[in-house]
Design an enzyme around this catalytic site. Structure first.
Site, short mmCIF file in Angstrom:
data_model
loop_
_atom_site.label_atom_id
_atom_site.label_comp_id
_atom_site.label_asym_id
_atom_site.label_seq_id
_atom_site.Cartn_x
_atom_site.Cartn_y
_atom_site.Cartn_z
N GLY A 74 0.82 -1.19 0.00
CA GLY A 74 0.00 0.00 0.00
C GLY A 74 0.87 1.25 0.00
CD1 TRP A 79 16.10 6.95 -2.46
CD2 TRP A 79 16.34 7.25 -0.26
NE1 TRP A 79 17.43 6.77 -2.17
CE2 TRP A 79 17.61 6.96 -0.81
CE3 TRP A 79 16.25 7.48 1.11
CZ2 TRP A 79 18.77 6.90 -0.04
CZ3 TRP A 79 17.39 7.41 1.88
CH2 TRP A 79 18.64 7.13 1.30
CB CYS A 215 4.30 9.45 1.64
SG CYS A 215 5.62 8.46 2.38
#
Length: 270
Positions: A74, A79, A215
């Site tokens: 998910g 990185w 994100c």
């Protein structure tokens, strides 16, 4: 109480290639599903690599065409690399699986680990992971000589910090005194067994995050334990502390299936 074993795969010069670690996860996952091994947490570092979860948008990937590994977890793009402690807890959970509870347990272990080094961290509603809270908006320094009332990130959902130099770079969030992520979490659950896990920024070069939208979050940044503490700290120092708190929380958690709410009309006619 369930047993949790740790397997240290490689750190520093022996950092583990992402694809190699992903295959190892699959092998342990299959063994855990078959009850051939206990709950297992793989601990390691990766060489530099960008990985993209299923919800990653094209606009969040590196602008320069840097390769990205698309994965089945998910979350969005992030990185991994030197100075970052990676943990992949492969744990069997009761069904129906309570994914949110599993994520909260991982967050709690990392929050306690940071606290042991003297850093206060927390959760942010709607944003998984472990965060260092910034100052209230009205108390933050002006960016680029302008009032924060004109911060384009507050009004432009498509604002791309990568096109505006270091002023808005995710790695400089601490200087701007904004909310900044210390640890990211992204998981997958298959056949009731978890995969993937967390990344904990100990002392990485956080400018790697400036090439992506980490994100998928445009109005906050990233940080590291070393930056927040203002001193050098290494993955080997942090590793046993994180393992201790993971063991305490994951072994002693009262695992329960996710509560499934039945429609009111179904209950009435049952």
């Amino acid at each position: 109480m369930t047993e949790l074993r740790f397997v240290r795969l490689g750190f520093g010069e022996e950092a583990v290639d992402y694809e190699v670690a992903w295959q190892k996860q699959r092998e342990v996952h299959a063994a855990r599903f078959a009850d051939a091994v206990p709950d297992t947490c793989l601990m390691l570092e990766h060489p530099p690599v960008y990985t993209a979860g299923r919800r990653t948008l094209d606009s969040e990937r590196p602008l320069d065409g840097t390769p990205v590994v698309d994965v089945d977890r998910g979350g969005k793009i992030t990185w991994h690399g030197p100075g970052q402690l990676i943990g992949y807890p492969i744990q069997k959970l009761p069904r129906p699986v309570d994914v949110v509870a599993h994520v909260r347990r991982l967050e709690e272990a990392l929050i306690r680990s940071a606290a042991e080094f003297g850093l206060e961290t927390t959760r942010i509603e709607g944003r998984s992971g472990v965060w260092v809270l910034g100052d209230p908006v009205e108390e933050r320094p002006a960016t680029g000589g302008l009032s924060l009332d004109f911060d384009p990130r507050l009004t432009d959902e498509e604002f791309d910090a990568r096109l505006h130099g270091p002023e808005y770079a995710p790695s400089n969030a601490g200087q701007r005194r904004e909310d900044r992520k210390l640890a990211a979490i992204g998981i997958r659950v298959a056949k009731g067994v978890t995969m993937h896990g967390f990344s904990f920024n100990v002392n990485p070069d956080t400018t790697w995050f400036d090439r992506i939208v980490p994100c998928g979050i445009r109005d906050a940044g990233v940080t590291s334990l070393a930056y927040e503490l203002g001193r050098d700290i290494t993955v080997p120092e942090v590793l046993p502390v994180v393992e201790k708190h993971l063991k305490d929380i994951l072994e002693n958690a009262e695992l329960a299936p996710r509560a499934v709410e039945r429609p009111a009309e179904a209950v009435a006619t049952a």
